[in-house]
Motif scaffolding. Structure first.
Motif, PDB file in Angstrom:
ATOM      1  N   ILE A 179     -41.043  38.869 114.382  1.00  0.00           N
ATOM      2  CA  ILE A 179     -41.787  39.455 113.292  1.00  0.00           C
ATOM      3  C   ILE A 179     -40.512  40.324 112.396  1.00  0.00           C
ATOM      4  O   ILE A 179     -40.645  40.387 111.161  1.00  0.00           O
ATOM      5  CB  ILE A 179     -42.906  40.408 113.675  1.00  0.00           C
ATOM      6  CG1 ILE A 179     -43.972  39.554 114.335  1.00  0.00           C
ATOM      7  CG2 ILE A 179     -43.595  40.859 112.420  1.00  0.00           C
ATOM      8  CD1 ILE A 179     -45.157  40.356 114.868  1.00  0.00           C
ATOM      9  N   TYR A 180     -39.636  40.863 112.984  1.00  0.00           N
ATOM     10  CA  TYR A 180     -38.763  41.683 112.353  1.00  0.00           C
ATOM     11  C   TYR A 180     -37.647  40.719 111.523  1.00  0.00           C
ATOM     12  O   TYR A 180     -37.273  40.910 110.586  1.00  0.00           O
ATOM     13  CB  TYR A 180     -37.630  42.439 113.243  1.00  0.00           C
ATOM     14  CG  TYR A 180     -38.624  43.723 113.758  1.00  0.00           C
ATOM     15  CD1 TYR A 180     -39.020  43.792 114.905  1.00  0.00           C
ATOM     16  CD2 TYR A 180     -38.664  44.871 112.760  1.00  0.00           C
ATOM     17  CE1 TYR A 180     -40.012  44.936 115.232  1.00  0.00           C
ATOM     18  CE2 TYR A 180     -39.361  46.257 113.259  1.00  0.00           C
ATOM     19  CZ  TYR A 180     -40.171  46.080 114.584  1.00  0.00           C
ATOM     20  OH  TYR A 180     -40.604  47.201 114.883  1.00  0.00           O
ATOM     21  N   LEU A 185     -38.624  37.617 110.323  1.00  0.00           N
ATOM     22  CA  LEU A 185     -39.464  37.406 109.310  1.00  0.00           C
ATOM     23  C   LEU A 185     -39.657  38.307 108.235  1.00  0.00           C
ATOM     24  O   LEU A 185     -39.247  37.945 107.069  1.00  0.00           O
ATOM     25  CB  LEU A 185     -41.068  37.219 109.902  1.00  0.00           C
ATOM     26  CG  LEU A 185     -41.913  36.456 108.665  1.00  0.00           C
ATOM     27  CD1 LEU A 185     -41.871  35.056 108.726  1.00  0.00           C
ATOM     28  CD2 LEU A 185     -43.339  36.667 109.391  1.00  0.00           C
ATOM     29  N   TRP A 186     -39.722  39.664 108.398  1.00  0.00           N
ATOM     30  CA  TRP A 186     -39.337  40.587 107.392  1.00  0.00           C
ATOM     31  C   TRP A 186     -38.037  40.530 106.752  1.00  0.00           C
ATOM     32  O   TRP A 186     -37.892  40.518 105.676  1.00  0.00           O
ATOM     33  CB  TRP A 186     -39.742  41.958 108.327  1.00  0.00           C
ATOM     34  CG  TRP A 186     -39.970  43.145 107.280  1.00  0.00           C
ATOM     35  CD1 TRP A 186     -40.139  42.914 105.978  1.00  0.00           C
ATOM     36  CD2 TRP A 186     -40.416  44.206 107.872  1.00  0.00           C
ATOM     37  NE1 TRP A 186     -40.473  44.159 105.214  1.00  0.00           N
ATOM     38  CE2 TRP A 186     -40.587  45.097 106.459  1.00  0.00           C
ATOM     39  CE3 TRP A 186     -40.477  45.176 108.816  1.00  0.00           C
ATOM     40  CZ2 TRP A 186     -40.880  46.327 106.475  1.00  0.00           C
ATOM     41  CZ3 TRP A 186     -40.913  46.556 108.715  1.00  0.00           C
ATOM     42  CH2 TRP A 186     -40.957  47.206 107.533  1.00  0.00           C
ATOM     43  N   GLU A 241     -46.059  39.484 100.576  1.00  0.00           N
ATOM     44  CA  GLU A 241     -45.162  39.303 101.788  1.00  0.00           C
ATOM     45  C   GLU A 241     -45.179  40.628 102.606  1.00  0.00           C
ATOM     46  O   GLU A 241     -45.340  40.484 104.016  1.00  0.00           O
ATOM     47  CB  GLU A 241     -43.966  38.778 101.368  1.00  0.00           C
ATOM     48  CG  GLU A 241     -43.752  37.435 101.209  1.00  0.00           C
ATOM     49  CD  GLU A 241     -42.336  36.793 100.826  1.00  0.00           C
ATOM     50  OE1 GLU A 241     -42.117  35.566 100.526  1.00  0.00           O
ATOM     51  OE2 GLU A 241     -41.698  37.637 100.648  1.00  0.00           O
ATOM     52  N   VAL A 292     -46.416  40.922 106.492  1.00  0.00           N
ATOM     53  CA  VAL A 292     -45.659  41.247 107.473  1.00  0.00           C
ATOM     54  C   VAL A 292     -45.829  42.228 108.200  1.00  0.00           C
ATOM     55  O   VAL A 292     -45.992  42.557 109.520  1.00  0.00           O
ATOM     56  CB  VAL A 292     -44.165  41.113 107.051  1.00  0.00           C
ATOM     57  CG1 VAL A 292     -43.602  42.157 106.658  1.00  0.00           C
ATOM     58  CG2 VAL A 292     -43.321  40.272 108.424  1.00  0.00           C
ATOM     59  N   HIS A 300     -48.941  42.125 110.409  1.00  0.00           N
ATOM     60  CA  HIS A 300     -48.630  41.428 111.715  1.00  0.00           C
ATOM     61  C   HIS A 300     -47.856  42.440 112.573  1.00  0.00           C
ATOM     62  O   HIS A 300     -48.199  42.563 113.853  1.00  0.00           O
ATOM     63  CB  HIS A 300     -47.947  40.186 111.531  1.00  0.00           C
ATOM     64  CG  HIS A 300     -47.691  39.216 112.360  1.00  0.00           C
ATOM     65  ND1 HIS A 300     -46.857  38.116 112.264  1.00  0.00           N
ATOM     66  CD2 HIS A 300     -48.360  38.944 113.639  1.00  0.00           C
ATOM     67  CE1 HIS A 300     -47.033  37.477 113.457  1.00  0.00           C
ATOM     68  NE2 HIS A 300     -47.916  37.887 114.329  1.00  0.00           N
ATOM     69  N   LEU A 301     -46.933  42.983 112.183  1.00  0.00           N
ATOM     70  CA  LEU A 301     -46.075  43.977 112.872  1.00  0.00           C
ATOM     71  C   LEU A 301     -46.966  44.882 113.693  1.00  0.00           C
ATOM     72  O   LEU A 301     -46.756  45.417 114.923  1.00  0.00           O
ATOM     73  CB  LEU A 301     -45.162  44.640 112.141  1.00  0.00           C
ATOM     74  CG  LEU A 301     -43.948  45.049 112.917  1.00  0.00           C
ATOM     75  CD1 LEU A 301     -43.008  44.138 113.550  1.00  0.00           C
ATOM     76  CD2 LEU A 301     -42.875  45.866 111.700  1.00  0.00           C
TER      77      LEU A 301
END
Lengths: 422, 450
Positions: free
Chosen positions: A291-292, A294-295, B229, B233, B236-237
């Motif tokens: 996820i990081y 993705l970020w 976005e 994100v 989700h995180l």
């Protein structure tokens, strides 16, 4: 070789030359009807004893229970047993090495089963060769265990892994199950090899060396001398049910076994649970890192930092995997083996009923019991120490990972600061 | 109350009502009223230091939270939490701070303040409030609003909210904000008197309605995309982080069971007993260490949550631009069609269909006088329309300029804050590892002595 040296045995009370293991009160064979065989064994033993002048021989006669035709006189006093243990700790004195590997599936019209390859390397004279390779299936192990129990009813025979699948598994022969069983089977054979008495058992030798057809025919033979004796012991034991004066040591032993069994079972459950929780933690962590990444795709100024965090998490995942494998290698099999041992020992209570008349049995068991307890303490100590070591290593890995992240961030900041300078 | 640079009398005037899109003029007036004499120090943004409000350096803290009961609008009894806000002014000379104001506010009043700011400063990315209800909780954490841990974290969040406003170069000068900190009673009425609710564009709330804008400023389109976005994100995180926390909790706590069993086992062991007992103690320590570790991590989650909510504030600014642009385009369209009509009437050619045109065709031509009259009306409307379009264009450009300035400021703040949050996350992990090493080293020693 540990088995062959009747090293400094302590003197037990009474050393009747003609009797069986030291402590028998009267002379003569302990069991009616077996005097013939004892004389035979006695003869063999004396020959070997003449070489050991400097060592005090505890008993010149073979113990009717704990002898097989291969080995010289086995010292049976507790102290001599302790010396046996010392030999066990010195691996260079070991002369029988066994590995169990290569599980293979066999399909016939009636059944599907797995065989394991067993490689034995030895320098012992009684073996025709120095290396043997055979294939055995679980049924064969069961047979061996049965024979050992018959022949040595007063000894603690190592446990076999469970016959049936533990609940929770879907397939009968999934990879984890086979691997766990293989490890346990290897442990089983090595335990026997390391046992001062069992290592010289004839059926054991046959198991390790005979080809398939030889083993089948050997199995078909009637019960051997020793198993016949074993049956007699058991008959006597059951006839003595209800005797009141139980030796104190056995009360102590039973008490210990009862509590030990409880505790080891709990420890087994706890350890399995820890493994499960660690696995679930790992699964979540595997989802966390990406996820990081993705970020970082939407943050131009934080790309490096975010990617760094993701890679740290990834490295911690790898460290977790290692920690888990350490647990499953070092701790879980050891604890589980002792769970099986304890189940077996709970049943050995029967032996406690053998009284003064069968003191030889008491002593053999007591000695083996002491040996077993010592082994248990060493094994548990080493298993938990290893577990602690795995955990330390895990945290050290993770610490290094995050510290390097901080360093890289400070470096980044210094870089940026120098870029800003006119 | 300490003499503040603000004339107390003037505080009772409602906040200046200015047309939306030209906030600066209103603020200048406010600043003028407040900062008598020391205008130069107050006007430049760069002379503003953090927490600088109306020239004097102030410290704001939300220092306490208290459970209260009262009656609500429907005269039903309710329980709520009130928060104590303390304002201190710092003397430059000796750095000592003196308490100047202290009052109690509840969450709904914070919400009111924020809603007011959203209406009066549509071009500003207004700092978000901490969440109303606990979300992204991992199982051990309570989702109850009255739970003391939640209240504590909310107290910190509210303090952070006020500090964000106080350090914002424009928002910090707002009168209503000042009153929020200083005027306990009557503040709600004062806010409502500004009539901000009426000024609020209801279309801003209709998030799902789309307004077809032909020429949006590309930067705002990109910004909206970015805010979507960011929101996705971070959500989700936060979700996965909560699950990881749950699992980690499980791993640590199960080890605690070893403690009890080792202790019971040690009773039957002669040589191993002591080692087992003391190793068991370390297992207990290990199991209980997770509580503090996860509490610290909640702080990281809160930092992320703030930016999750900031994403919404960003989207609000984009939305406002969209609506302004839409209105502008509508007005231009309207003007163009009127011009066309006028032209047609003047030249007599009918290019566009109009009902009037049709009826005159069907029912006879209108008189030249009638036509003149109509042209005159249209010309007036066109004049008016052109003026309006001019001012709307100006408004729009001002809005874009000011909004973009604040967005740049926001971007820098975000980068700083998130970097800091990630670093502090690493620091937390390091501390957790060090603790783990210590405990397991002790345990190993006990095991090896068994």
């Amino acid at each position: 070789m540990e088995g062959e040296r009747p090293a400094s045995p302590a003197r037990s009370s009474g050393l009747p030359a003609g009797g069986a293991e030291g402590d028998s009160p009267g002379g003569g064979a302990p069991f009616p009807g077996s005097s013939g065989s004892s004389t035979l064994l006695q003869g063999e033993v004396l020959d070997l004893d003449e070489d050991e002048d400097d060592l005090e021989v505890f008993s010149k006669d073979a113990s009717l229970m704990d002898m097989n035709s291969f080995s010289p006189m086995m010292p049976t006093s507790p102290l001599s047993m302790i010396n046996q243990i010392k030999f066990e700790d010195e691996p260079d004195l070991k002369d029988l090495f066994i590995t169990v590997d290569e599980p293979e599936s066999h399909v016939t019209t009636i059944e599907t089963f797995i065989t394991y390859r067993i490689i034995t390397k030895t320098s012992r004279g009684e073996f025709d060769s120095s290396e043997f390779e055979v294939r055995r299936r679980y049924q064969d192990f069961l047979w061996l265990k049965g024979k050992l129990e018959e022949a040595h009813p007063t000894l603690i025979i190592p446990p076999l892994p469970e016959k049936f699948i533990v609940k929770g598994m879907v397939e009968r022969f999934n990879d984890d199950f086979i691997e766990t069983r293989r490890k346990a089977l290897q442990k089983f054979l090595n335990r026997i090899a390391d046992h001062p008495t069992l290592t010289f058992n004839e059926d054991f030798k046959v198991f390790l060396t005979a080809q398939a057809w030889e083993l089948s025919s050997h199995k078909k033979q009637g019960p051997g001398l020793l198993s016949r004796m074993g049956q007699t012991v058991r008959a006597v034991a059951s006839s003595m049910r209800g005797v009141k004066n139980r030796p104190e040591e056995f009360m102590e032993m039973n008490n210990f076994i009862e509590i030990f069994s409880q505790k080891i079972n709990l420890i087994d459950k706890i350890s399995q649970r820890i493994y499960k929780e660690e696995r679930e933690y790992l699964d979540e962590m595997k989802e966390y890192g990406p996820i990081y990444i993705l970020w970082s795709a939407s943050e131009e100024d934080l790309v490096d930092t975010l990617r760094n965090v993701a890679s740290c998490i990834d490295r911690c995942c790898k460290a977790t995997e290692k920690r888990m494998s350490g647990l499953s290698e070092a701790l879980l099999p050891v604890v589980h083996e002792y769970v099986l041992y304890s189940e077996m020992l709970m049943l050995t209570e029967e032996i406690g009923k053998l009284e003064d008349k069968v003191e030889c049995a008491n002593n053999a068991l007591k000695a083996d019991w002491e040996r077993w307890k010592q082994n248990m303490q060493n094994d548990i100590k080493s298993a938990f120490t290893d577990m602690a070591e795995e955990n330390i290593h895990y945290y050290e890995q993770c610490l290094a990972t995050w510290e390097s992240f901080l360093t890289s961030q400070t470096d980044l900041q210094l870089e940026e600061a120098s870029d800003d300078k006119p | 109350m300490e003499p503040a640079p603000v004339d107390p009398e003037r505080q009772l005037q409602p906040a200046p009502i200015e047309p939306l899109g030209l906030p600066n003029s209103g603020l200048e007036a406010a600043v003028g009223e407040e900062a008598e004499g020391a205008r130069d120090a107050g006007s430049g943004v760069d002379t503003m230091t953090e927490n600088n409000f109306g020239l004097k350096k102030i410290e704001i803290s939300v220092s306490e939270a208290e459970k209260r009961t009262g009656r609500n609008a429907m005269n039903m009894q309710e329980t709520y939490t009130a928060y104590l806000i303390e304002t201190r002014s710092v003397e430059h000379t000796d750095g000592q701070s003196v308490l100047t104001d202290s009052l109690w506010r509840r969450y709904s009043e914070f919400e009111l303040l924020r809603n007011y700011l959203l209406v009066y400063y549509p071009h500003i990315v207004v700092p978000p409030l901490p969440e109303k209800r606990a979300e992204f909780v991992w199982h051990k954490l309570s989702a109850d609003n009255m739970d003391p841990d939640f209240v504590e974290r909310r107290r910190i969040g509210l303090e952070n909210f006020l500090l964000r406003i106080a350090s914002h170069p424009i928002l910090c000068r707002d009168k209503i904000f000042y009153l929020f900190l200083t005027q306990e009673g009557n503040w709600k009425e004062t806010v409502n008197e500004t009539g901000f609710q009426l000024k609020a564009d209801s279309r801003l709330k209709a998030l799902n309605a789309t307004f077809r804008v032909k020429n949006p400023d590309k930067r705002f389109t990109e910004l909206k995309h970015y805010s979507d976005e960011l929101q996705s994100v971070i959500s989700h995180l936060l979700r996965v982080r909560a699950r990881v926390a749950d699992r980690l909790y499980g791993v640590y706590k199960v080890h605690g069971n070893y403690g009890r069993v080792f202790s019971e086992w040690s009773a039957i062991e002669k040589e191993m007993g002591d080692g087992l007992q003391s190793a068991g103690h370390h297992m207990d320590v290990y199991a209980s260490s997770i509580d503090d570790i996860l509490e610290d991590e909640e702080h990281y989650a809160d930092q992320l949550k703030e930016y999750l909510f900031y994403a919404e504030a960003l989207r609000a600014v984009c939305r406002k631009h969209e609506l302004m642009q839409y209105d502008l385009e509508m007005a231009a369209q309207d003007l163009a069609s009127k011009k066309q009509q006028c032209e047609e009437l003047a030249t007599g050619t009918v290019r566009t269909f109009s009902l009037k045109g049709m009826t005159t065709k069907l029912f006879g031509q209108e008189t030249p006088e009638q036509r003149e009259a109509r042209i005159k009306v249209l010309e007036e409307q066109i004049n008016e329309g052109e003026q309006q379009l001019k001012s709307k264009n100006l408004e729009g450009r001002e809005f874009v300029k000011n909004a973009w300035a604040d967005i740049e400021r926001f971007k820098e703040q975000k980068n700083r804050d998130l970097k800091e949050a990630l670093i502090s996350y690493a620091v937390m992990q390091i501390s957790m590892c060090k603790k783990g090493i210590q405990i397991w080293t002790n345990a190993k020693e006990c095991f090896s002595k068994m």
